[in-house]
Scaffold this motif. Structure first.
Motif, PDB file in Angstrom:
ATOM      1  N   CYS A 123       0.816  -1.218   0.000  1.00 32.38           N
ATOM      2  CA  CYS A 123       0.000   0.000   0.000  1.00 32.38           C
ATOM      3  C   CYS A 123       0.848   1.266   0.000  1.00 32.38           C
ATOM      4  N   GLU A 124       1.808   1.327  -0.905  1.00 35.95           N
ATOM      5  CA  GLU A 124       2.682   2.488  -1.022  1.00 35.95           C
ATOM      6  C   GLU A 124       1.968   3.683  -1.656  1.00 35.95           C
ATOM      7  N   GLU A 125       1.020   3.426  -2.570  1.00 43.46           N
ATOM      8  CA  GLU A 125       0.237   4.505  -3.169  1.00 43.46           C
ATOM      9  C   GLU A 125      -0.686   5.086  -2.092  1.00 43.46           C
ATOM     10  N   PRO A 126      -0.953   6.380  -2.125  1.00 42.11           N
ATOM     11  CA  PRO A 126      -1.774   7.016  -1.077  1.00 42.11           C
ATOM     12  C   PRO A 126      -3.272   6.786  -1.271  1.00 42.11           C
ATOM     13  N   GLN A 127      -3.682   5.545  -1.294  1.00 41.87           N
ATOM     14  CA  GLN A 127      -5.093   5.201  -1.468  1.00 41.87           C
ATOM     15  C   GLN A 127      -5.789   4.916  -0.145  1.00 41.87           C
ATOM     16  N   GLN A 128      -5.126   5.187   0.971  1.00 42.91           N
ATOM     17  CA  GLN A 128      -5.713   4.948   2.280  1.00 42.91           C
ATOM     18  C   GLN A 128      -5.083   5.920   3.269  1.00 42.91           C
ATOM     19  N   PRO A 129      -5.809   6.232   4.353  1.00 39.77           N
ATOM     20  CA  PRO A 129      -5.209   7.065   5.393  1.00 39.77           C
ATOM     21  C   PRO A 129      -3.990   6.354   5.993  1.00 39.77           C
ATOM     22  N   GLU A 130      -3.078   7.108   6.553  1.00 43.81           N
ATOM     23  CA  GLU A 130      -1.866   6.533   7.153  1.00 43.81           C
ATOM     24  C   GLU A 130      -2.196   5.457   8.178  1.00 43.81           C
ATOM     25  N   TYR A 131      -3.269   5.645   8.954  1.00 39.34           N
ATOM     26  CA  TYR A 131      -3.623   4.671   9.989  1.00 39.34           C
ATOM     27  C   TYR A 131      -4.166   3.362   9.405  1.00 39.34           C
ATOM     28  N   CYS A 132      -4.369   3.310   8.090  1.00 40.68           N
ATOM     29  CA  CYS A 132      -4.791   2.071   7.429  1.00 40.68           C
ATOM     30  C   CYS A 132      -3.712   1.548   6.490  1.00 40.68           C
ATOM     31  N   LYS A 133      -2.511   2.048   6.615  1.00 38.32           N
ATOM     32  CA  LYS A 133      -1.401   1.585   5.785  1.00 38.32           C
ATOM     33  C   LYS A 133      -0.750   0.406   6.507  1.00 38.32           C
ATOM     34  N   ASN A 134      -1.418  -0.744   6.392  1.00 38.77           N
ATOM     35  CA  ASN A 134      -0.970  -1.973   7.049  1.00 38.77           C
ATOM     36  C   ASN A 134      -1.430  -3.166   6.216  1.00 38.77           C
ATOM     37  N   ASP A 135      -1.155  -4.355   6.670  1.00 36.79           N
ATOM     38  CA  ASP A 135      -1.460  -5.563   5.891  1.00 36.79           C
ATOM     39  C   ASP A 135      -2.941  -5.743   5.583  1.00 36.79           C
ATOM     40  N   THR A 136      -3.818  -5.230   6.435  1.00 33.58           N
ATOM     41  CA  THR A 136      -5.255  -5.395   6.217  1.00 33.58           C
ATOM     42  C   THR A 136      -5.925  -4.141   5.666  1.00 33.58           C
ATOM     43  N   ARG A 137      -5.155  -3.031   5.565  1.00 35.72           N
ATOM     44  CA  ARG A 137      -5.677  -1.734   5.130  1.00 35.72           C
ATOM     45  C   ARG A 137      -6.881  -1.331   5.962  1.00 35.72           C
ATOM     46  N   SER A 138      -6.771  -1.500   7.268  1.00 37.95           N
ATOM     47  CA  SER A 138      -7.905  -1.220   8.136  1.00 37.95           C
ATOM     48  C   SER A 138      -7.452  -0.847   9.542  1.00 37.95           C
TER      49      SER A 138
END
Length: 137
Positions: free
Chosen positions: A36-51
């Motif tokens: 998730c290197e592209e900014p398609q999620q808030p920083e707090y969701c930049k993890n393996d589950t994107r959540s």
């Protein structure tokens, strides 16, 4: 899966099973942007589950290719017309982009980036607010 509307767009909320969560690890090598290197999620969701909460997926349900709406292909394997190695997720019927249970796009598909994760926060175990730009609770 529940669908709600935010800013005129469908937002999918899924309570992921343990099998769905395990598929996220198995799919990593097959994805365009598994970390998730592209900014398609808030920083707090930049993890393996994107959540914020690993079991809960919150993504905008609009394909990042041309704005179509992908459909559910939750069953693994060829049962839903997918390849035998399919791990489950979403298929955009217009041009064939596929996404895993974190909204990450598979390689060699028309969609260039992962499905967006909208800003959100939890007020309680059962209340979610979409559009709040707070750090996850």
């Amino acid at each position: 899966m529940m669908t709600v509307e935010w800013r005129g767009k469908p937002v999918w909320i899924i309570n992921r099973t343990e099998e769905m969560l395990q598929s996220l690890v198995k799919a990593a090598d097959l994805l365009v942007d598994p970390k998730c290197e592209e900014p398609q999620q808030p920083e707090y969701c930049k993890n393996d589950t994107r959540s914020i909460k690993p079991n809960l997926m919150v993504v905008v349900g609009i394909c990042t290719h041309l704005g179509c709406s992908p459909g559910q292909k939750f069953k693994t394997g060829a049962e839903e017309g997918m390849p035998p190695e399919w791990l489950g997720g979403f298929l955009c019927p217009c041009h064939g982009s596929t996404f895993d249970f974190a909204g990450r796009v598979y390689k060699n598909k028309p969609a260039p980036i992962n499905l967006p994760v909208p800003p959100h926060t939890y007020l309680s175990d059962t209340r979610l607010v979409i559009g709040e730009e707070k750090k996850g609770a």
